[in-house]
Motif scaffolding. Structure first.
Motif, PDB file in Angstrom:
ATOM      1  N   ASP A  70     -21.338  10.409 -10.062  1.00  0.00           N
ATOM      2  CA  ASP A  70     -21.463   9.170 -10.521  1.00  0.00           C
ATOM      3  C   ASP A  70     -20.286   8.391  -9.763  1.00  0.00           C
ATOM      4  O   ASP A  70     -20.478   6.671 -10.249  1.00  0.00           O
ATOM      5  CB  ASP A  70     -18.796   9.988 -11.260  1.00  0.00           C
ATOM      6  N   THR A  71     -20.488   8.956  -8.428  1.00  0.00           N
ATOM      7  CA  THR A  71     -20.106   7.345  -7.332  1.00  0.00           C
ATOM      8  C   THR A  71     -21.563   7.047  -7.169  1.00  0.00           C
ATOM      9  O   THR A  71     -21.439   5.665  -6.557  1.00  0.00           O
ATOM     10  CB  THR A  71     -19.972   8.638  -6.122  1.00  0.00           C
ATOM     11  N   GLU A  72     -22.252   7.619  -7.054  1.00  0.00           N
ATOM     12  CA  GLU A  72     -23.550   7.314  -7.089  1.00  0.00           C
ATOM     13  C   GLU A  72     -23.796   5.989  -8.494  1.00  0.00           C
ATOM     14  O   GLU A  72     -24.471   4.803  -7.431  1.00  0.00           O
ATOM     15  CB  GLU A  72     -24.804   7.831  -6.567  1.00  0.00           C
ATOM     16  N   LYS A  73     -23.798   6.281  -9.376  1.00  0.00           N
ATOM     17  CA  LYS A  73     -23.835   5.557 -10.335  1.00  0.00           C
ATOM     18  C   LYS A  73     -22.770   4.471 -10.387  1.00  0.00           C
ATOM     19  O   LYS A  73     -23.463   3.446 -10.905  1.00  0.00           O
ATOM     20  CB  LYS A  73     -23.818   6.377 -10.841  1.00  0.00           C
ATOM     21  N   ARG A  74     -21.894   4.892 -10.017  1.00  0.00           N
ATOM     22  CA  ARG A  74     -21.325   3.477  -9.628  1.00  0.00           C
ATOM     23  C   ARG A  74     -21.450   2.385  -8.566  1.00  0.00           C
ATOM     24  O   ARG A  74     -21.976   1.323  -8.620  1.00  0.00           O
ATOM     25  CB  ARG A  74     -19.198   3.702  -9.129  1.00  0.00           C
ATOM     26  N   LYS A  75     -22.231   2.541  -7.476  1.00  0.00           N
ATOM     27  CA  LYS A  75     -22.449   2.806  -6.351  1.00  0.00           C
ATOM     28  C   LYS A  75     -23.472   1.338  -7.117  1.00  0.00           C
ATOM     29  O   LYS A  75     -23.911   0.333  -6.520  1.00  0.00           O
ATOM     30  CB  LYS A  75     -22.914   3.132  -5.571  1.00  0.00           C
ATOM     31  N   ALA A  81     -24.819  -5.463 -10.372  1.00  0.00           N
ATOM     32  CA  ALA A  81     -24.857  -6.766 -10.990  1.00  0.00           C
ATOM     33  C   ALA A  81     -24.077  -7.175 -10.195  1.00  0.00           C
ATOM     34  O   ALA A  81     -24.415  -8.802  -9.905  1.00  0.00           O
ATOM     35  CB  ALA A  81     -22.721  -5.853 -11.603  1.00  0.00           C
ATOM     36  N   ILE A  82     -24.058  -7.248  -8.409  1.00  0.00           N
ATOM     37  CA  ILE A  82     -23.806  -8.297  -7.730  1.00  0.00           C
ATOM     38  C   ILE A  82     -25.432  -8.871  -7.740  1.00  0.00           C
ATOM     39  O   ILE A  82     -25.540  -9.698  -7.422  1.00  0.00           O
ATOM     40  CB  ILE A  82     -23.715  -7.468  -6.434  1.00  0.00           C
ATOM     41  N   LEU A  83     -26.386  -8.567  -7.417  1.00  0.00           N
ATOM     42  CA  LEU A  83     -27.907  -8.395  -7.700  1.00  0.00           C
ATOM     43  C   LEU A  83     -28.545  -9.774  -9.223  1.00  0.00           C
ATOM     44  O   LEU A  83     -28.977 -10.669  -8.748  1.00  0.00           O
ATOM     45  CB  LEU A  83     -29.051  -7.387  -7.529  1.00  0.00           C
ATOM     46  N   ARG A  84     -27.446  -9.178  -9.927  1.00  0.00           N
ATOM     47  CA  ARG A  84     -27.975 -10.227 -11.225  1.00  0.00           C
ATOM     48  C   ARG A  84     -26.938 -11.761 -10.694  1.00  0.00           C
ATOM     49  O   ARG A  84     -27.727 -12.619 -11.701  1.00  0.00           O
ATOM     50  CB  ARG A  84     -27.321  -9.242 -12.532  1.00  0.00           C
ATOM     51  N   ASP A  85     -26.338 -11.528 -10.419  1.00  0.00           N
ATOM     52  CA  ASP A  85     -25.125 -12.681 -10.285  1.00  0.00           C
ATOM     53  C   ASP A  85     -25.906 -13.701  -8.770  1.00  0.00           C
ATOM     54  O   ASP A  85     -25.927 -14.947  -8.827  1.00  0.00           O
ATOM     55  CB  ASP A  85     -23.990 -12.311  -9.526  1.00  0.00           C
ATOM     56  N   ASP A  88     -31.533 -17.677  -8.164  1.00  0.00           N
ATOM     57  CA  ASP A  88     -32.988 -17.665  -7.453  1.00  0.00           C
ATOM     58  C   ASP A  88     -33.607 -17.443  -5.655  1.00  0.00           C
ATOM     59  O   ASP A  88     -34.069 -17.346  -5.074  1.00  0.00           O
ATOM     60  CB  ASP A  88     -34.168 -17.965  -8.432  1.00  0.00           C
ATOM     61  N   GLU A  89     -32.510 -18.536  -5.068  1.00  0.00           N
ATOM     62  CA  GLU A  89     -33.161 -19.096  -4.493  1.00  0.00           C
ATOM     63  C   GLU A  89     -32.236 -18.165  -3.281  1.00  0.00           C
ATOM     64  O   GLU A  89     -32.233 -17.332  -2.339  1.00  0.00           O
ATOM     65  CB  GLU A  89     -31.905 -20.330  -3.625  1.00  0.00           C
ATOM     66  N   GLN A  90     -31.182 -17.690  -3.930  1.00  0.00           N
ATOM     67  CA  GLN A  90     -29.835 -16.653  -3.169  1.00  0.00           C
ATOM     68  C   GLN A  90     -31.230 -15.137  -2.999  1.00  0.00           C
ATOM     69  O   GLN A  90     -31.391 -14.522  -2.230  1.00  0.00           O
ATOM     70  CB  GLN A  90     -29.116 -16.016  -3.354  1.00  0.00           C
TER      71      GLN A  90
END
Length: 122
Positions: A70-75, A81-85, A88-90
């Motif tokens: 569960d911890t690994e899944k949350r990570k 979520a961070i990568l989706r946000d 393209d330049e970032q």
């Protein structure tokens, strides 16, 4: 697991052999029942404690593994979520930084003792 099965089998076979041979050897007659009852109590305690400890350890191990998963899944979900946000330049800048050969050496100097990112403010 196989060791517990073998030990349990050996204990119960030894119990049956003891009751049978003592009953035949000493001609106990009805006393064999009393002997069997007296000998079965410690045998049951040993067997139950051996198997219940195994069950508790297996259950605890399974719960710890589930918590870890569960911890690994949350990570992973947070990272996704961070990568989706990222724009393209970032994403391109991140990809370039990760492919640099000395990236791991730079990471040591980019993070402070408290884990915060150190930025050049010169």
């Amino acid at each position: 697991m196989n060791n517990r099965w073998m030990i349990t089998l050996l204990l119960w076979l030894a119990y049956l052999a003891t009751v049978f041979f003592f009953g035949e050897w000493f001609n106990l007659g009805g006393g064999v029942i009393a002997l069997a009852l007296i000998l079965v109590l410690p045998l049951m305690v040993v067997t139950v404690s051996m198997w219940s400890e195994s069950y508790i350890q297996t259950k605890t191990r399974a719960e710890a593994e589930k918590t870890n998963q569960d911890t690994e899944k949350r990570k992973r979900d947070r990272l996704d979520a961070i990568l989706r946000d990222l724009s393209d330049e970032q994403l391109m800048a991140l990809k370039l930084r990760l492919t640099e050969p000395d990236f791991e050496d730079e990471v040591r100097y980019m993070l402070g003792d408290d884990g915060e990112l150190i930025t050049d403010q010169a």
